[in-house]
Design a protein around this motif. Sequence first.
Motif: not given
Length: 435
Positions: A276, A281, A284-285
Amino acid sequence: MTNIPEGKQMEAAIQNSFNEAKKLYEKHGIDVDDVLEQLSRIKISLHCWQGDDVRGFLNKGRELGGGIAVTGSYPGRASTPEQLRDDIDKAFELIPGRHKVNLHAIYADTDERVDLDELAPKHFENWVKWAKQKGYGLDFNPTCFSHEKASDGFTLSHPDAEVRQFWIDHCKASRKIGEYFGRELGQPCVTNIWIPDGYKDAPIDRLSPRVRLMEALDEIFSDPIDEAFNIDAVESKLFGIGSESYVVGSHEFYMGYALSRRKTVCFDSGHFHPTETISNKLSSWLLFGERLLLHVSRPVRWDSDHVVTMDDELLDIARELVRGKLLEKTHIGLDFFDGSINHVAAWVIGTRNTLKALLRAMLEPVDRLKEIELQGDYTSRLALVEEFKSYPFGAIWDYYCRNAGTPVREEWLAEVKRHEREVLCKRSQGEGSVV
Ligand SMILES: C[C@H](O)[C@H](O)[C@@H](O)C(=O)CO
Ligand SMILES: [Mn+2]
């Protein structure tokens, strides 16, 4: 060029290579001078704990806890605040730009015997004085590990209310120290809470520790604070040594917590499943969160905190920040601790790589690539991205380093070796810094 001194020849070579490289980038509409201006505004937060293998100065000799580990016994690690400051100064001499220093609470510079819950700005006055003198910013972290009250692996989610209160008080004190840093230095301090709490084996009750953590955080953050000076961040983790099966402060926990309380999430690149990546990410955050804190690290098979290298994930993090125009909202910190190599070199390598990756990302034809993607021309997208990997970003980096008055290419290593011979290797064995 035989009669021209070597230094001058080198200068001319750097300038010529830069001019040629610039032309190549300009053909793609990239404004290299503007890129260098943007790069010079980026601050990397240099984590003080690489300098002494996460030992700190409060309660010297205490074992490193919290399910994190340092291996290696390279000579010369800092064992006093003065030595640590000198080593950080040395690293910054070799890194272009103006940056920040990230302190942990255990690095208090005081002769007073003081426990973590009693720490106050006065215990960090020497750090502030030094940072002011040098023009550095400061960030901060409560140290919720390496302490007898964390010896069973629980802090803010501890089932014993008294132990929990100790850690709550420590985090409250830490925010006040962060606010003091921000006010004194005229730039906000990011105070990042990371706790190790978790179970080695599968728990029966996953919920109650999370309820306790949520309530503890609410109590910590109930103290009013000026966000112009202190920014609160919370850092998740998937697992640690001794908390392999369950970590209270998981990613999902903090996503929910931070969004509902307007706090900043810290993404540590070593804190997720091995396949991952945090680069995937960030967009998105930041659609929902106001800001982001990064702990740029390098996991090798596990959260091993290796020195940051120019690997694919570092480049992808940098590309995400640049392509998504996320830099303004992002605080970039480093988090690795390698005791097996020169401690100053570790900082220099990791920080120069992080800056270099950002430069590489800024030197990509982002707008054109976005257009091509929208047109569905994935052949050109792949072709251009791959060709840009061998564009001469090194010539732009060398010019940037030279203009910043910092060593070009591996020149910095000679200075690190000199510092090692003349300073680090002379540190006394009694201070535990030479083996
Ligand atoms: C020392 C740091 O606070 C620590 O590394 C933390 O940020 C972390 O990443 C723990 O795994
Ligand atoms: Mn971290």
